[in-house]
Design an enzyme around this catalytic site. Structure first.
Site, PDB file in Angstrom:
ATOM      1  N   THR A  15       0.825  -1.206   0.000  1.00 34.01           N
ATOM      2  CA  THR A  15       0.000   0.000   0.000  1.00 34.01           C
ATOM      3  C   THR A  15       0.861   1.260   0.000  1.00 34.01           C
ATOM      4  O   THR A  15       0.706   2.132  -0.858  1.00 34.01           O
ATOM      5  CB  THR A  15      -0.902   0.008   1.250  1.00 34.01           C
ATOM      6  OG1 THR A  15      -1.649  -1.211   1.263  1.00 34.01           O
ATOM      7  CG2 THR A  15      -1.853   1.170   1.229  1.00 34.01           C
TER       8      THR A  15
ATOM      9  N   GLU B 134       9.772  10.237   9.184  1.00 32.39           N
ATOM     10  CA  GLU B 134       8.598  11.060   9.521  1.00 32.39           C
ATOM     11  C   GLU B 134       7.304  10.247   9.395  1.00 32.39           C
ATOM     12  O   GLU B 134       6.377  10.405  10.188  1.00 32.39           O
ATOM     13  CB  GLU B 134       8.547  12.276   8.586  1.00 32.39           C
ATOM     14  CG  GLU B 134       7.392  13.237   8.784  1.00 32.39           C
ATOM     15  CD  GLU B 134       7.420  13.962  10.125  1.00 32.39           C
ATOM     16  OE1 GLU B 134       8.278  14.812  10.321  1.00 32.39           O
ATOM     17  OE2 GLU B 134       6.571  13.653  10.980  1.00 32.39           O
TER      18      GLU B 134
ATOM     19  N   VAL C  38       5.397   7.685  12.360  1.00 30.34           N
ATOM     20  CA  VAL C  38       4.447   8.073  13.414  1.00 30.34           C
ATOM     21  C   VAL C  38       3.441   9.041  12.818  1.00 30.34           C
ATOM     22  O   VAL C  38       3.817  10.041  12.212  1.00 30.34           O
ATOM     23  CB  VAL C  38       5.145   8.766  14.606  1.00 30.34           C
ATOM     24  CG1 VAL C  38       4.138   9.101  15.690  1.00 30.34           C
ATOM     25  CG2 VAL C  38       6.251   7.897  15.160  1.00 30.34           C
TER      26      VAL C  38
ATOM     27  N   GLY D 266       1.460   8.817  10.287  1.00 31.73           N
ATOM     28  CA  GLY D 266       1.256   8.833   8.832  1.00 31.73           C
ATOM     29  C   GLY D 266       1.634  10.177   8.242  1.00 31.73           C
ATOM     30  O   GLY D 266       2.798  10.564   8.269  1.00 31.73           O
TER      31      GLY D 266
ATOM     32  N   ILE E  71       0.834  13.132   9.348  1.00 35.30           N
ATOM     33  CA  ILE E  71       0.910  14.247  10.302  1.00 35.30           C
ATOM     34  C   ILE E  71       2.367  14.563  10.595  1.00 35.30           C
ATOM     35  O   ILE E  71       3.114  13.688  11.014  1.00 35.30           O
ATOM     36  CB  ILE E  71       0.231  13.888  11.646  1.00 35.30           C
ATOM     37  CG1 ILE E  71      -1.189  13.367  11.424  1.00 35.30           C
ATOM     38  CG2 ILE E  71       0.224  15.082  12.577  1.00 35.30           C
ATOM     39  CD1 ILE E  71      -1.833  12.829  12.696  1.00 35.30           C
TER      40      ILE E  71
ATOM     41  N   GLU F 208      -6.904  -5.215   9.782  1.00 32.90           N
ATOM     42  CA  GLU F 208      -6.496  -6.405   9.051  1.00 32.90           C
ATOM     43  C   GLU F 208      -7.272  -7.623   9.552  1.00 32.90           C
ATOM     44  O   GLU F 208      -7.946  -7.573  10.566  1.00 32.90           O
ATOM     45  CB  GLU F 208      -4.993  -6.595   9.236  1.00 32.90           C
ATOM     46  CG  GLU F 208      -4.272  -5.363   8.713  1.00 32.90           C
ATOM     47  CD  GLU F 208      -2.774  -5.540   8.649  1.00 32.90           C
ATOM     48  OE1 GLU F 208      -2.318  -6.638   8.300  1.00 32.90           O
ATOM     49  OE2 GLU F 208      -2.070  -4.557   8.925  1.00 32.90           O
TER      50      GLU F 208
ATOM     51  N   LYS G 285       4.866   3.425  18.153  1.00 40.86           N
ATOM     52  CA  LYS G 285       4.934   4.866  17.917  1.00 40.86           C
ATOM     53  C   LYS G 285       5.338   5.598  19.190  1.00 40.86           C
ATOM     54  O   LYS G 285       6.062   6.595  19.142  1.00 40.86           O
ATOM     55  CB  LYS G 285       3.594   5.348  17.380  1.00 40.86           C
ATOM     56  CG  LYS G 285       3.330   4.780  15.975  1.00 40.86           C
ATOM     57  CD  LYS G 285       1.869   4.857  15.574  1.00 40.86           C
ATOM     58  CE  LYS G 285       1.660   4.302  14.176  1.00 40.86           C
ATOM     59  NZ  LYS G 285       0.216   4.149  13.872  1.00 40.86           N
TER      60      LYS G 285
END
Lengths: 405, 405
Positions: free
Chosen positions: B10, B124, B127, B129, B131, B185, B200
């Site tokens: 993905t 980056e 954590v 995504g 943001i 999932e 995270k």
């Protein structure tokens, strides 16, 4: 590394305080370099201040001290801050600032001066006080086409509106309370008329889209016309009124940028921003909506952002940070009234049937104590020019944009 | 500049998509350098993919291509991603990643490998995504002592809790819906048991305080024990239940870090974070509370953060970004149960008088259909060990921490 501070007001004295109280973390984060205050420039006398031996009234003391590598400009205003900053940058000294008026008016010139001096001009503290926005905007969103930005950029007006919304306080009383609490100045014009927010819009737009936007290009309306009646109607539609700075991408050659009160529906991250807090929402085509929230003003939050920029400069001596910020053009910022479609909140002396005649479909609002000859409603999306045409000849009491953020 | 992508799932396919669809802004933001995809590493076959001529199953094709300067690792998992990344970094190639498991387990080793290779390892996207949080944390808060961090770090569990809170949906039904929508999932363990949030927390704690925190050091509790009864009681106290990762500074030599459901009162910026959105709140001693909000996962948000890191690498070839991230210690993360005081939500089979006997003062909660032998209440601040002692021998149904963010 020696540094200087120009302007010993709220932010400037905060910068000195943060440097002294955070010397350990500063050393860690610069990689071992301390920030040593060599000079403080201010025309006033501070005979009782523990830093009194650092004070000077002569800018030359800073400019001509070869050991001073970084200068914090916390004077505010365009003059003489502009002249001082240009001379420092051209002399190869890095300058960091919280002065949004100067960055909004002269940011491009100052970045060019920094290029000439092979040094950095950083201004994270000029928008959103302690909220990180300049770096995220220029670095983290680098792989996005930014579609728009909306921000609650002024804490004073957000405080006033919060009091109106939550405590049914009149605009005048809320303003007086803001002044009493030290949130608003004696002359509150720059805040309540939207000028302060306008400057921040200019900086955000210039960084997001790479062309300088000047305050004169941004249609700016303050909150002085907002009444408790408006607040009450909007509340019945599950919304709140906020002073928003909005920037919308149109195409490569044009954007819209405006400051005005706006209806924000509850559920938006901007709706829950209360009191003196600020928030900036950035909409990117890949990342979606990202929102940054925090104290947009205040001594230590703003000072900590200024000092973070100094730390960055200390780590990047002779290595320039590049902002893609080039010349603006007169027709780059288009007239939003003509180009941008949105719904509007309208309060008027009209009958419901008259409203239905003029607008094919609206959502009527209500409030306690609503007079029988008053209506309030939210229209479909249209341009402001189309709206004004439809309303011409009607007795309109207020119009507020409805935002889609 | 040539780049490679390892792992065409993905995020990896999103990285390719973002690079191709954003070539213009990427050129602008690197200062004229295009990112050119040279290789895509994946063990699977993609015969219909327009990039089929770029695919390889041999890692050596990337490692040994001297023109490849930047590699995106979007494989996930620790092996073989760790081995590949080390070899690339030591060979002087910059690596960027969204692989939180790898960064949480091996971040320090990989930063050391980057140092050896005089190149960058950026993460980056690991954590939050899309943001921005790593850069703000390491740069913008540089002049703050960070007091604590609290985050809604997992979108799947936030979606499930939102459905429970807003639609009275059972945990099981909400999980099924999350799976149907592609948010969870087939094996949802890593999300619902808090392991994803734990990773995270490790990355945030390591960056904020400079010492590596490992997943095994973070007490982690998921949301599987949260019932609609708890949601309802907490709602009566004007709060919501969120899965929070929390980090608290204790002193130079110790922090607390834990993942658990937590009661967040409405009014907190974290309370209004709904659906699959994430938010991270950082509390600095100078800046106060700053909150970052956005999509914490998803193909394009995460990919855009990976590509932003690639742009940063392209701008910083042979110039290293320094993170203050050093060795952790076994006793660095203390047992929060012993050290951290907070209020607790308790649901139990006890009489009110018994509760009053055990706790000097509590706030009783209520819900529709509350059985006569069930109580729910919020205690004063105390450590979890103290709480457990007070409750020993009682029939406790659930305990949830109450946060002060």
């Amino acid at each position: 590394m020696k540094i200087a501070v120009m302007g010993y007001g709220t932010v400037g004295s905060g910068v000195v305080e943060v440097i002294e109280s955070h010397s350990r973390v500063i050393m860690e984060r610069t990689g071992g370099e301390a920030l040593e205050i060599a000079h403080i420039l201010d025309l006033r006398d501070f005979p009782e201040d523990p830093h009194r031996d650092k004070f000077t009234k002569d800018f030359g003391d800073i400019l001509n001290d070869p050991e001073v590598k970084i200068v914090a400009e916390t004077m505010g205003g365009v003059n003489p801050a502009y002249d001082f900053t240009v001379r420092l940058l051209k002399a190869g000294k890095a300058v960091v600032t919280s002065n949004k008026e100067l960055v909004a008016q002269k940011g491009l010139d100052l970045l060019k001066a920094a290029e000439e001096g092979n040094t950095n001009y950083l201004f994270e503290a000029s928008v959103g006080g302690g909220i990180p926005i300049i770096r995220p905007l220029t670095q983290c969103f680098a792989a996005n086409n930014i579609e728009g930005i909306a921000g609650i950029l002024n804490g004073t007006t957000n405080f006033i509106l919060t009091k109106m919304i939550e405590e049914d306080m009149s605009f005048g009383d809320a303003l007086k309370l803001a002044q009493k609490n030290g949130y608003a100045e004696k002359d509150p014009t720059a805040d309540i008329e939207g000028h302060d927010a306008c400057r921040k819009v200019c900086i955000l737009a210039s960084l997001a889209f790479g062309k300088h936007v000047y305050p004169s290009q941004v249609a700016t309306q303050g909150i002085t016309d907002i009444t408790l009646e408006d607040v009450s109607y909007v509340s019945s539609a599950n919304g709140v009124i906020k002073l928003l700075g909005q920037i919308k991408y149109i195409d490569e050659d044009s954007i819209a940028a405006f400051v005005s009160p706006a209806v924000v529906y509850n559920g938006s991250q901007l709706a829950s921003v209360r009191d003196v807090f600020n928030a900036i929402l950035v909409r990117g085509d890949a990342v979606g909506d990202v929102c940054f929230y925090g104290r947009g003003a205040g001594k230590l939050p703003t000072a900590s952002a200024v000092v973070a920029d100094m730390i960055d400069c200390a780590k990047h001596v002779n290595r320039r940070k590049i902002f893609g910020w080039s010349n603006g053009e007169e027709d780059y910022v288009v007239d939003y009234r003509e180009k941008i479609e949105m719904p509007f909140y309208v309060r008027a002396k009209m009958s419901e049937s008259r409203v239905k005649n003029v607008f094919s479909e609206v959502k009527f609002l209500s409030r306690k104590g609503q007079p029988s000859d008053e209506v309030a409603f939210i229209t479909d999306k249209m341009t402001e020019n189309e709206l004004m045409e439809k309303l011409s000849g009607e007795k309109v009491l207020n119009i507020i944009k409805v935002t889609n953020y």
